[in-house]
Enzyme design. Structure first.
Site, PDB file in Angstrom:
ATOM      1  N   ARG A 168       6.381 -63.664  22.678  1.00 38.77           N
ATOM      2  CA  ARG A 168       6.308 -63.323  24.103  1.00 38.77           C
ATOM      3  C   ARG A 168       7.027 -64.324  24.998  1.00 38.77           C
ATOM      4  O   ARG A 168       7.544 -63.950  26.059  1.00 38.77           O
ATOM      5  CB  ARG A 168       4.852 -63.248  24.557  1.00 38.77           C
ATOM      6  CG  ARG A 168       4.189 -61.881  24.486  1.00 38.77           C
ATOM      7  CD  ARG A 168       4.015 -61.399  23.071  1.00 38.77           C
ATOM      8  NE  ARG A 168       3.299 -60.139  22.954  1.00 38.77           N
ATOM      9  CZ  ARG A 168       2.021 -60.030  22.588  1.00 38.77           C
ATOM     10  NH1 ARG A 168       1.331 -61.095  22.280  1.00 38.77           N
ATOM     11  NH2 ARG A 168       1.448 -58.843  22.504  1.00 38.77           N
ATOM     12  N   ASP A 216      11.479 -51.277  27.451  1.00 39.82           N
ATOM     13  CA  ASP A 216      12.196 -51.975  26.385  1.00 39.82           C
ATOM     14  C   ASP A 216      11.478 -53.269  26.000  1.00 39.82           C
ATOM     15  O   ASP A 216      10.947 -53.977  26.863  1.00 39.82           O
ATOM     16  CB  ASP A 216      13.601 -52.305  26.906  1.00 39.82           C
ATOM     17  CG  ASP A 216      14.470 -53.012  25.871  1.00 39.82           C
ATOM     18  OD1 ASP A 216      14.823 -52.374  24.871  1.00 39.82           O
ATOM     19  OD2 ASP A 216      14.780 -54.209  26.070  1.00 39.82           O
ATOM     20  N   HIS A 256       7.585 -58.098  23.401  1.00 39.39           N
ATOM     21  CA  HIS A 256       7.951 -59.435  23.858  1.00 39.39           C
ATOM     22  C   HIS A 256       7.376 -59.777  25.224  1.00 39.39           C
ATOM     23  O   HIS A 256       7.746 -60.783  25.829  1.00 39.39           O
ATOM     24  CB  HIS A 256       9.477 -59.580  23.834  1.00 39.39           C
ATOM     25  CG  HIS A 256      10.027 -59.251  22.477  1.00 39.39           C
ATOM     26  ND1 HIS A 256      10.010 -60.161  21.447  1.00 39.39           N
ATOM     27  CD2 HIS A 256      10.506 -58.095  21.956  1.00 39.39           C
ATOM     28  CE1 HIS A 256      10.498 -59.576  20.350  1.00 39.39           C
ATOM     29  NE2 HIS A 256      10.802 -58.323  20.635  1.00 39.39           N
ATOM     30  N   GLU A 258       8.183 -49.758  23.980  1.00 37.21           N
ATOM     31  CA  GLU A 258       8.847 -49.999  22.705  1.00 37.21           C
ATOM     32  C   GLU A 258       8.186 -51.176  21.999  1.00 37.21           C
ATOM     33  O   GLU A 258       8.404 -52.336  22.355  1.00 37.21           O
ATOM     34  CB  GLU A 258      10.338 -50.300  22.897  1.00 37.21           C
ATOM     35  CG  GLU A 258      11.072 -50.352  21.569  1.00 37.21           C
ATOM     36  CD  GLU A 258      12.000 -51.540  21.383  1.00 37.21           C
ATOM     37  OE1 GLU A 258      12.748 -51.548  20.394  1.00 37.21           O
ATOM     38  OE2 GLU A 258      11.976 -52.478  22.204  1.00 37.21           O
TER      39      GLU A 258
HETATM   40  C1  QV4 Z   1      23.648 -63.810  19.725  1.00 37.62           C
HETATM   41  C2  QV4 Z   1      23.037 -64.424  18.464  1.00 37.62           C
HETATM   42  C3  QV4 Z   1      21.732 -65.132  18.792  1.00 37.62           C
HETATM   43  C4  QV4 Z   1      22.029 -66.189  19.827  1.00 37.62           C
HETATM   44  C5  QV4 Z   1      22.698 -65.553  21.050  1.00 37.62           C
HETATM   45  C6  QV4 Z   1      23.095 -66.621  22.033  1.00 37.62           C
HETATM   46  O1  QV4 Z   1      22.782 -63.373  17.507  1.00 37.62           O
HETATM   47  O2  QV4 Z   1      21.167 -65.724  17.641  1.00 37.62           O
HETATM   48  O3  QV4 Z   1      20.834 -66.773  20.215  1.00 37.62           O
HETATM   49  O4  QV4 Z   1      23.855 -64.789  20.686  1.00 37.62           O
HETATM   50  O5  QV4 Z   1      23.482 -66.051  23.251  1.00 37.62           O
HETATM   51  C7  QV4 Z   1      23.266 -58.821  21.410  1.00 37.62           C
HETATM   52  C8  QV4 Z   1      23.937 -59.265  20.128  1.00 37.62           C
HETATM   53  C9  QV4 Z   1      23.300 -60.537  19.611  1.00 37.62           C
HETATM   54  C10 QV4 Z   1      23.409 -61.626  20.684  1.00 37.62           C
HETATM   55  C11 QV4 Z   1      22.685 -61.110  21.912  1.00 37.62           C
HETATM   56  C12 QV4 Z   1      22.751 -62.076  23.057  1.00 37.62           C
HETATM   57  O6  QV4 Z   1      23.823 -58.227  19.165  1.00 37.62           O
HETATM   58  O7  QV4 Z   1      23.998 -60.967  18.441  1.00 37.62           O
HETATM   59  O8  QV4 Z   1      22.759 -62.789  20.215  1.00 37.62           O
HETATM   60  O9  QV4 Z   1      23.287 -59.856  22.349  1.00 37.62           O
HETATM   61  O10 QV4 Z   1      24.052 -62.257  23.479  1.00 37.62           O
HETATM   62  C13 QV4 Z   1      20.143 -54.619  21.797  1.00 37.62           C
HETATM   63  C14 QV4 Z   1      20.798 -54.906  20.460  1.00 37.62           C
HETATM   64  C15 QV4 Z   1      20.969 -56.395  20.244  1.00 37.62           C
HETATM   65  C16 QV4 Z   1      21.692 -57.008  21.426  1.00 37.62           C
HETATM   66  C17 QV4 Z   1      20.815 -56.782  22.633  1.00 37.62           C
HETATM   67  C18 QV4 Z   1      21.363 -57.399  23.906  1.00 37.62           C
HETATM   68  O11 QV4 Z   1      20.022 -54.341  19.433  1.00 37.62           O
HETATM   69  O12 QV4 Z   1      21.767 -56.583  19.065  1.00 37.62           O
HETATM   70  O13 QV4 Z   1      21.907 -58.394  21.195  1.00 37.62           O
HETATM   71  O14 QV4 Z   1      20.737 -55.354  22.844  1.00 37.62           O
HETATM   72  O15 QV4 Z   1      22.633 -56.944  24.161  1.00 37.62           O
HETATM   73  C19 QV4 Z   1      13.428 -56.387  17.842  1.00 37.62           C
HETATM   74  C20 QV4 Z   1      12.704 -56.230  19.163  1.00 37.62           C
HETATM   75  C21 QV4 Z   1      12.994 -54.913  19.845  1.00 37.62           C
HETATM   76  C22 QV4 Z   1      14.492 -54.632  19.915  1.00 37.62           C
HETATM   77  C23 QV4 Z   1      15.057 -54.725  18.502  1.00 37.62           C
HETATM   78  C24 QV4 Z   1      16.552 -54.499  18.475  1.00 37.62           C
HETATM   79  O16 QV4 Z   1      11.317 -56.375  18.984  1.00 37.62           O
HETATM   80  O17 QV4 Z   1      12.448 -54.954  21.145  1.00 37.62           O
HETATM   81  O18 QV4 Z   1      14.781 -55.995  17.947  1.00 37.62           O
HETATM   82  N1  QV4 Z   1      14.797 -53.358  20.551  1.00 37.62           N
HETATM   83  C25 QV4 Z   1      15.140 -53.260  22.007  1.00 37.62           C
HETATM   84  C26 QV4 Z   1      16.267 -52.278  22.265  1.00 37.62           C
HETATM   85  C27 QV4 Z   1      17.545 -52.858  21.740  1.00 37.62           C
HETATM   86  C28 QV4 Z   1      17.904 -54.106  22.517  1.00 37.62           C
HETATM   87  C29 QV4 Z   1      16.747 -54.897  22.918  1.00 37.62           C
HETATM   88  C30 QV4 Z   1      15.452 -54.538  22.637  1.00 37.62           C
HETATM   89  C31 QV4 Z   1      16.982 -56.047  23.791  1.00 37.62           C
HETATM   90  O19 QV4 Z   1      15.963 -51.031  21.751  1.00 37.62           O
HETATM   91  O20 QV4 Z   1      18.600 -51.919  21.805  1.00 37.62           O
HETATM   92  O21 QV4 Z   1      18.774 -54.931  21.721  1.00 37.62           O
HETATM   93  O22 QV4 Z   1      16.989 -55.522  25.119  1.00 37.62           O
HETATM   94  O23 QV4 Z   1      12.820 -55.597  16.848  1.00 37.62           O
HETATM   95 CA    CA Z   2       9.277 -62.372  26.842  1.00 38.38          CA
END
Ligand code: QV4
Ligand code: CA
Length: 512
Positions: A173, A212, A216, A248
């Site tokens: 969280r 979304d 968290h 979610e």
């Molecule tokens: C990268 C590195 C990190 C580093 C960071 C530094 O991987 O280790 O710390 O840079 O800045 C994108 C990239 C990811 C990047 C991040 C930040 O893929 O590599 O980190 O941006 O720049 C979507 C995508 C993610 C994307 C994110 C934000 O799935 O890949 O990250 O959007 O653009 C868990 C959660 C659940 C989540 C699920 C995917 O519990 O809540 O993972 N699902 C929801 C949405 C999903 C979205 C998010 C949450 C975030 O459905 O689409 O993630 O809003 O299970």
């Molecule tokens: Ca949070």
């Protein structure tokens, strides 16, 4: 008095479980990455007339613009402000869409990204969808405004500032999810900004929110926000109607945080549903369709009134989020149509249909290296419109599963059988099963490697029915198979295992 307060509180939270669908409508569709102008047109020309109840839209607020990789779909999960201009269109186009969809009885549900802003590595400048300046490194978002004081970094106890261990609820969280700057939702100021954003959308006419990354956020924090939400706009909804909230939370078991913690606040996405349904239709792990006689709570899913169910979502159809390899998607069209039909025929949960776009998959060692590719776009990164072909399918890479005859007709089936009990179950102890919904509808599946040839009690009144999978009723004839139901409610079914679609569905409105 105590009792009254309890009733009021309980009543308020229960209300947020109600999708506020217009009468006779039961299913919603996620039009992932569609432009507002296309959704407005789709409501009028297709969703309204075919009985769809609502649309989940992609996040409408200002987001970062990512150039490496080029304009990924996930840039929209990195908010820059709550201004309403996004890759899908302007605020005026959003308003026009909400109005036009509401006017044809189709609700709009907003994907609300309120846990975080952009990633910590998001840079500084005006590379944002409304052109607002921001600085990720300074945690400065003047268009909200949020400053470094509005983030959780002091609360997070991990060395990296990231969520390192999903078994520690405090990390999940209070720390950053994949580097996304984590908002301090315990602060009155932040809560107010989020509630204002959601209330603006409610006043524009939306029916609710997909929240979304709910896992968290502390349930107590989001509760205070939900309580501040306005009632729905009385131009389209009954007075006193509460916004629908579905959260979610990915809970496949085995983590510190469980979906239960959110039940009292609204519905929750049931990720076990698609994972198990995929396993069953793929016949993995010894699973059989005949084992789904007690599908739903009997399979350890959450209580019916809490669940939002789906075969796949925008994350797990490309290997993000959770659910794993068993998830069935449009890439496995034959299985997908069966799984979607099973979901839509079955009474459990609030059903959501996925509508996708195609991308060039590049699977290396089980991972899709192209899982980031955004929607069909022009060279400048702007999203392409959704063209409709003469045969009613979509062009330009838009898959439009919701327009596939089998899925569209099962959305109608779900409306026709709404409120009727699961009935007249039959199985062959393998992968041939059938069930009905009271005396209003009946469906038969053959997922075995041999033909199905059997006479079954359908529960339906005698007559000639059009199968809505191989075709449908048009005027006074069937364009596909016909099924004769005798006066005793029994009907003969034959389904070869090599058929394009090895299942048959009939319902009260498909009777000749
Ligand atoms: C990268 C590195 C990190 C580093 C960071 C530094 O991987 O280790 O710390 O840079 O800045 C994108 C990239 C990811 C990047 C991040 C930040 O893929 O590599 O980190 O941006 O720049 C979507 C995508 C993610 C994307 C994110 C934000 O799935 O890949 O990250 O959007 O653009 C868990 C959660 C659940 C989540 C699920 C995917 O519990 O809540 O993972 N699902 C929801 C949405 C999903 C979205 C998010 C949450 C975030 O459905 O689409 O993630 O809003 O299970
Ligand atoms: Ca949070």
């Amino acid at each position: 008095m105590k009792f009254l307060i309890l009733v009021t509180l309980f009543g308020l939270s229960l209300a947020q479980h109600n999708p506020q669908l217009k009468s006779g409508r039961t299913a919603i569709v996620h039009l992932f990455e569609w432009r507002w102008a296309d959704i407005a047109a789709e409501c009028e020309r297709f969703l309204g007339p075919n009985g769809f109840g609502g649309v989940q839209i992609s996040p409408p607020n200002e987001h970062i613009i990512v150039s490496s990789p080029w304009r990924p779909w996930w840039q929209r999960y990195q908010p820059i402000s709550y201004n309403l201009c996004s890759r899908s269109g302007s605020e005026a186009e959003l308003r026009d869409m909400i109005t036009r969809c509401n006017n044809v009885g189709v609700n709009i549900y907003v994907d609300a990204v309120i846990n975080h802003m952009c990633g910590s590595g998001g840079g500084e400048g005006t590379h944002s969808s409304c052109g607002s300046w921001f600085s990720a490194s300074k945690k400065d978002f003047p268009s909200v405004p949020y400053s470094s004081l509005d983030f959780n970094d002091n609360k997070c106890k991990t060395g990296s500032g990231e969520i390192e261990n999903y078994n520690d609820p405090y990390q999940v969280r209070d720390c950053r999810l994949v580097g996304l700057l984590d908002l301090a939702l315990e602060k009155e100021y932040v809560r107010g900004k989020v509630a204002d954003f959601m209330n603006k959308l409610i006043d524009m006419g939306v029916a609710g929110f997909r929240v979304d990354a709910s896992k968290h956020m502390w349930p107590g924090d989001v509760d205070t926000i939900y309580r501040r939400l306005n009632n729905l706009n009385t131009k389209w909804f009954p007075s006193g109607a509460r916004p629908f909230i579905f959260q979610e939370v990915i809970d496949l078991g085995g983590e510190a945080i469980s979906a239960k913690e959110y039940y009292h606040l609204g519905r929750v996405t049931e990720f076990k549903y698609g994972a198990k349904l995929g396993t069953v239709f793929r016949k993995w792990n010894g699973e059989k369709l005949s084992y789904t006689k007690n599908w739903g709570e009997g399979w350890g899913f959450m209580p019916d009134g809490n669940a939002v169910v789906f075969v796949d979502n925008h994350d797990n159809q490309r290997g993000h989020g959770a659910g794993g390899a068993s998830i069935v998607t449009f890439w496995d069209a034959r299985l997908y149509k069966m799984a979607a039909a099973y979901m839509l025929a079955h009474p459990y949960g609030q059903a959501r249909v996925m509508s996708s776009y195609r991308w060039n998959r590049n699977i290396v060692n089980g991972k899709d290296e192209n899982d980031w590719i955004g929607p069909p776009s022009n060279g400048d990164g702007s999203t392409k419109p959704v063209p409709i072909n003469a045969d009613q399918t979509c062009g330009d890479g838009w898959v439009c599963e919701h327009r596939w005859r089998q899925i569209k007709n099962m959305v109608i089936f779900r409306n026709v059988v709404n409120g009727q009990p699961h009935a007249n179950w039959w199985d062959n102890q393998s992968n041939q099963v059938a069930f009905g919904r009271g005396n209003r509808g009946f469906i038969v599946f053959n997922n075995d490697d041999w033909a199905l040839d059997v006479t079954l009690s359908t529960g339906l009144p005698g007559g000639t029915y059009c199968d809505v999978i191989s075709g449908q009723k048009e005027g006074s004839r069937c364009t596909g198979k016909q099924i004769q139901v005798g006066s005793d409610g029994r009907a003969h079914f034959y389904i070869s295992n090599t058929e394009e679609d090895p299942f048959i569905a009939i319902h009260a409105d498909s009777k000749l």
